[in-house]
Design a protein around this motif. Structure first.
Motif, PDB file in Angstrom:
ATOM      1  N   PRO A  22     -14.636   8.756   2.326  1.00 26.38           N
ATOM      2  CA  PRO A  22     -15.361   9.670   1.445  1.00 26.38           C
ATOM      3  C   PRO A  22     -15.520  11.065   2.048  1.00 26.38           C
ATOM      4  O   PRO A  22     -15.594  11.223   3.264  1.00 26.38           O
ATOM      5  CB  PRO A  22     -16.737   9.013   1.282  1.00 26.38           C
ATOM      6  N   GLN A  23     -15.608  12.064   1.169  1.00 28.08           N
ATOM      7  CA  GLN A  23     -15.846  13.442   1.591  1.00 28.08           C
ATOM      8  C   GLN A  23     -17.327  13.728   1.791  1.00 28.08           C
ATOM      9  O   GLN A  23     -17.683  14.645   2.511  1.00 28.08           O
ATOM     10  CB  GLN A  23     -15.332  14.419   0.528  1.00 28.08           C
ATOM     11  N   ALA A  24     -18.181  12.978   1.143  1.00 25.24           N
ATOM     12  CA  ALA A  24     -19.614  13.264   1.141  1.00 25.24           C
ATOM     13  C   ALA A  24     -20.211  13.221   2.541  1.00 25.24           C
ATOM     14  O   ALA A  24     -19.922  12.323   3.328  1.00 25.24           O
ATOM     15  CB  ALA A  24     -20.340  12.266   0.240  1.00 25.24           C
ATOM     16  N   SER A  27     -21.996   9.972   3.659  1.00 23.68           N
ATOM     17  CA  SER A  27     -21.257   8.738   3.881  1.00 23.68           C
ATOM     18  C   SER A  27     -21.333   8.323   5.346  1.00 23.68           C
ATOM     19  O   SER A  27     -21.182   9.149   6.248  1.00 23.68           O
ATOM     20  CB  SER A  27     -19.797   8.922   3.477  1.00 23.68           C
ATOM     21  N   ASN A  30     -16.711   8.660   7.815  1.00 29.15           N
ATOM     22  CA  ASN A  30     -16.178   9.954   7.413  1.00 29.15           C
ATOM     23  C   ASN A  30     -15.029  10.348   8.320  1.00 29.15           C
ATOM     24  O   ASN A  30     -14.700   9.635   9.266  1.00 29.15           O
ATOM     25  CB  ASN A  30     -17.306  10.998   7.420  1.00 29.15           C
ATOM     26  N   VAL A  95     -15.831   3.078   0.667  1.00 28.28           N
ATOM     27  CA  VAL A  95     -16.576   3.504  -0.515  1.00 28.28           C
ATOM     28  C   VAL A  95     -18.027   3.780  -0.158  1.00 28.28           C
ATOM     29  O   VAL A  95     -18.559   3.246   0.808  1.00 28.28           O
ATOM     30  CB  VAL A  95     -16.495   2.455  -1.647  1.00 28.28           C
ATOM     31  N   GLN A  96     -18.655   4.604  -0.995  1.00 29.49           N
ATOM     32  CA  GLN A  96     -20.067   4.935  -0.833  1.00 29.49           C
ATOM     33  C   GLN A  96     -20.944   4.150  -1.787  1.00 29.49           C
ATOM     34  O   GLN A  96     -22.127   4.018  -1.551  1.00 29.49           O
ATOM     35  CB  GLN A  96     -20.281   6.414  -1.112  1.00 29.49           C
ATOM     36  N   LYS A  98     -20.896   4.910  -5.269  1.00 27.51           N
ATOM     37  CA  LYS A  98     -21.073   5.709  -6.482  1.00 27.51           C
ATOM     38  C   LYS A  98     -19.719   5.948  -7.144  1.00 27.51           C
ATOM     39  O   LYS A  98     -18.735   6.249  -6.469  1.00 27.51           O
ATOM     40  CB  LYS A  98     -21.700   7.067  -6.146  1.00 27.51           C
ATOM     41  N   GLN A 101     -17.375   9.157  -6.527  1.00 30.42           N
ATOM     42  CA  GLN A 101     -16.475   9.270  -5.374  1.00 30.42           C
ATOM     43  C   GLN A 101     -15.014   9.243  -5.821  1.00 30.42           C
ATOM     44  O   GLN A 101     -14.158   9.850  -5.195  1.00 30.42           O
ATOM     45  CB  GLN A 101     -16.733   8.128  -4.385  1.00 30.42           C
TER      46      GLN A 101
END
Length: 186
Positions: A22-24, A27, A30, A95-96, A98, A101
């Motif tokens: 994920p980019q968030a 997370s 990463n 995965v996060q 959500k 994503q």
């Protein structure tokens, strides 16, 4: 070149398997910490990595020993960097929990749906032990990996579970390479 170097070089070519993260910033897994987690079995938060002076690298690869050779997996954080043909090489997704994503994911290779993505790849959700797992994760075909805040010496279990899952689902680089070679001979 030794036989191992030859296999390594070929694994770095256009058929290199891909791990999506994920980019968030929120997370747990990463682009900053995935390499150390999957190669050494050491989990560090994004904040710990930044405190150590880590910077986002343009290219991140994770090496994994398989059948006496090191195979390399490309790590991708931004799905917009992927070409259409790259999606068939995705072997794992972190995965996060959500749906958003996956907003920029090209799901055409995966029957245009998240379930297709989770069927054709190995998906993982990383959390701290004893924390509740989001409802979406329970509904998806996702392996839950946990790290213990107080027993950090157990972090290597996450690495082992990740690679064991890829092995069982026949998504290791050595397995996909052997399958492609067999198909080419047929």
């Amino acid at each position: 070149k030794t036989q191992g170097e030859s296999a390594e070089s070929k694994a770095r070519g256009p058929g290199q398997p891909i791990i999506l993260v994920p980019q968030a910033q929120s997370s747990m897994v990463n682009i900053l910490n995935v390499k150390e987690l999957l190669e050494k079995g050491v989990f560090k938060t994004r904040e710990q990595k930044l405190g150590e002076g880590a910077k986002k690298e343009e290219r991140v690869t994770v090496a994994h020993p398989e059948d006496g050779h090191n195979f390399h997996y490309k790590v991708v954080e931004n799905p917009l960097q992927m070409k259409k043909e790259d999606w068939s090489r995705v072997v794992a997704v972190f995965v996060q929990g959500k749906d958003w994503q996956f907003k920029q994911y090209d799901l055409s290779y995966f029957n245009k749906c998240l379930q297709g993505l989770f069927t054709k790849t190995s998906a993982f959700y990383l959390s701290y032990a004893k924390e509740p797992v989001p409802e979406n994760i329970k509904a998806w075909n996702v392996a839950v990996l946990t790290v213990d805040r107080n027993h950090r010496h157990l972090d290597s279990r996450v690495m082992n579970q990740f690679w064991d899952t890829l092995k069982v689902t026949k998504r290791l680089a050595s397995q996909t390479k052997a399958k492609a070679a067999a198909a080419a001979r047929a």
